[in-house]
Design a protein around this motif. Structure first.
Motif, PDB file in Angstrom:
ATOM      1  N   HIS A  12      17.084 -28.526 -19.133  1.00 13.94           N
ATOM      2  CA  HIS A  12      16.335 -28.747 -17.897  1.00 13.94           C
ATOM      3  C   HIS A  12      17.311 -29.213 -16.826  1.00 13.94           C
ATOM      4  O   HIS A  12      18.441 -29.615 -17.143  1.00 13.94           O
ATOM      5  CB  HIS A  12      15.170 -29.723 -18.095  1.00 13.94           C
ATOM      6  CG  HIS A  12      15.548 -31.063 -18.619  1.00 13.94           C
ATOM      7  ND1 HIS A  12      15.989 -32.079 -17.810  1.00 13.94           N
ATOM      8  CD2 HIS A  12      15.565 -31.553 -19.875  1.00 13.94           C
ATOM      9  CE1 HIS A  12      16.255 -33.141 -18.553  1.00 13.94           C
ATOM     10  NE2 HIS A  12      16.006 -32.837 -19.810  1.00 13.94           N
ATOM     11  N   GLU A  38      14.024 -11.103 -26.528  1.00 13.41           N
ATOM     12  CA  GLU A  38      12.886 -11.067 -25.622  1.00 13.41           C
ATOM     13  C   GLU A  38      12.892 -12.282 -24.703  1.00 13.41           C
ATOM     14  O   GLU A  38      13.758 -12.411 -23.873  1.00 13.41           O
ATOM     15  CB  GLU A  38      11.580 -10.925 -26.405  1.00 13.41           C
ATOM     16  CG  GLU A  38      11.497  -9.634 -27.192  1.00 13.41           C
ATOM     17  CD  GLU A  38      10.222  -9.484 -27.972  1.00 13.41           C
ATOM     18  OE1 GLU A  38       9.226 -10.137 -27.623  1.00 13.41           O
ATOM     19  OE2 GLU A  38      10.232  -8.697 -28.923  1.00 13.41           O
ATOM     20  N   GLU A  39      11.951 -13.205 -24.885  1.00 13.01           N
ATOM     21  CA  GLU A  39      11.802 -14.361 -23.990  1.00 13.01           C
ATOM     22  C   GLU A  39      12.484 -15.624 -24.518  1.00 13.01           C
ATOM     23  O   GLU A  39      12.437 -16.666 -23.860  1.00 13.01           O
ATOM     24  CB  GLU A  39      10.307 -14.662 -23.781  1.00 13.01           C
ATOM     25  CG  GLU A  39       9.511 -13.494 -23.232  1.00 13.01           C
ATOM     26  CD  GLU A  39       9.846 -13.183 -21.784  1.00 13.01           C
ATOM     27  OE1 GLU A  39      10.052 -14.126 -21.010  1.00 13.01           O
ATOM     28  OE2 GLU A  39       9.902 -11.990 -21.447  1.00 13.01           O
ATOM     29  N   ASP A  40      13.085 -15.569 -25.707  1.00 11.48           N
ATOM     30  CA  ASP A  40      13.681 -16.749 -26.324  1.00 11.48           C
ATOM     31  C   ASP A  40      15.192 -16.614 -26.479  1.00 11.48           C
ATOM     32  O   ASP A  40      15.714 -15.538 -26.712  1.00 11.48           O
ATOM     33  CB  ASP A  40      13.096 -16.993 -27.721  1.00 11.48           C
ATOM     34  CG  ASP A  40      11.642 -17.404 -27.693  1.00 11.48           C
ATOM     35  OD1 ASP A  40      11.209 -17.983 -26.681  1.00 11.48           O
ATOM     36  OD2 ASP A  40      10.944 -17.157 -28.683  1.00 11.48           O
ATOM     37  N   PRO A  70      12.594 -21.149 -24.899  1.00  8.26           N
ATOM     38  CA  PRO A  70      12.260 -20.096 -23.940  1.00  8.26           C
ATOM     39  C   PRO A  70      13.340 -19.991 -22.855  1.00  8.26           C
ATOM     40  O   PRO A  70      13.781 -21.002 -22.299  1.00  8.26           O
ATOM     41  CB  PRO A  70      10.928 -20.562 -23.336  1.00  8.26           C
ATOM     42  CG  PRO A  70      10.330 -21.425 -24.411  1.00  8.26           C
ATOM     43  CD  PRO A  70      11.505 -22.131 -25.029  1.00  8.26           C
ATOM     44  N   VAL A  71      13.777 -18.780 -22.568  1.00  9.06           N
ATOM     45  CA  VAL A  71      14.838 -18.541 -21.581  1.00  9.06           C
ATOM     46  C   VAL A  71      14.467 -19.138 -20.225  1.00  9.06           C
ATOM     47  O   VAL A  71      15.329 -19.657 -19.519  1.00  9.06           O
ATOM     48  CB  VAL A  71      15.119 -17.024 -21.460  1.00  9.06           C
ATOM     49  CG1 VAL A  71      16.043 -16.720 -20.298  1.00  9.06           C
ATOM     50  CG2 VAL A  71      15.684 -16.483 -22.763  1.00  9.06           C
ATOM     51  N   LYS A  72      13.204 -19.114 -19.862  1.00  8.30           N
ATOM     52  CA  LYS A  72      12.781 -19.587 -18.536  1.00  8.30           C
ATOM     53  C   LYS A  72      13.106 -21.065 -18.307  1.00  8.30           C
ATOM     54  O   LYS A  72      13.163 -21.512 -17.169  1.00  8.30           O
ATOM     55  CB  LYS A  72      11.288 -19.329 -18.306  1.00  8.30           C
ATOM     56  CG  LYS A  72      10.370 -20.125 -19.205  1.00  8.30           C
ATOM     57  CD  LYS A  72       8.923 -19.773 -18.930  1.00  8.30           C
ATOM     58  CE  LYS A  72       7.996 -20.560 -19.840  1.00  8.30           C
ATOM     59  NZ  LYS A  72       6.598 -20.203 -19.588  1.00  8.30           N
ATOM     60  N   PHE A  73      13.333 -21.834 -19.370  1.00  9.71           N
ATOM     61  CA  PHE A  73      13.633 -23.256 -19.216  1.00  9.71           C
ATOM     62  C   PHE A  73      15.124 -23.553 -19.105  1.00  9.71           C
ATOM     63  O   PHE A  73      15.512 -24.670 -18.765  1.00  9.71           O
ATOM     64  CB  PHE A  73      13.055 -24.060 -20.386  1.00  9.71           C
ATOM     65  CG  PHE A  73      11.560 -24.051 -20.423  1.00  9.71           C
ATOM     66  CD1 PHE A  73      10.798 -24.422 -19.330  1.00  9.71           C
ATOM     67  CD2 PHE A  73      10.897 -23.662 -21.576  1.00  9.71           C
ATOM     68  CE1 PHE A  73       9.421 -24.398 -19.368  1.00  9.71           C
ATOM     69  CE2 PHE A  73       9.520 -23.640 -21.631  1.00  9.71           C
ATOM     70  CZ  PHE A  73       8.774 -24.012 -20.523  1.00  9.71           C
ATOM     71  N   VAL A  95      18.948 -23.797 -17.792  1.00  5.92           N
ATOM     72  CA  VAL A  95      19.606 -24.003 -16.498  1.00  5.92           C
ATOM     73  C   VAL A  95      21.112 -23.872 -16.736  1.00  5.92           C
ATOM     74  O   VAL A  95      21.634 -24.479 -17.683  1.00  5.92           O
ATOM     75  CB  VAL A  95      19.289 -25.409 -15.963  1.00  5.92           C
ATOM     76  CG1 VAL A  95      19.984 -25.663 -14.645  1.00  5.92           C
ATOM     77  CG2 VAL A  95      17.792 -25.619 -15.839  1.00  5.92           C
TER      78      VAL A  95
END
Length: 52
Positions: A9, A23-25, A43-46, A48
């Motif tokens: 984060h 995929e997303e991880d 998850p990739v979206k988290f 930084v």
């Protein structure tokens, strides 16, 4: 992205290396060599990018 240094984060203190992406991880592992160190999925979206 594989091999990149990341934080979990924006205010994270620990740095991780991306080992793989599915995929997303992402599979990440701490850059610090310590007892009990193991890779885990996030998850990739988290993720930084870490400052070099």
């Amino acid at each position: 992205m594989i091999g990149d240094k990341v934080l979990l984060h924006p205010e994270g203190k620990s740095t991780f290396t991306v080992r793989s992406v599915e995929e997303e991880d992402a599979l990440v592992e701490s850059v610090i060599d310590a007892p009990g160190k193991f890779p885990f999925r996030v998850p990739v979206k988290f993720l930084v990018p870490a400052d070099s």
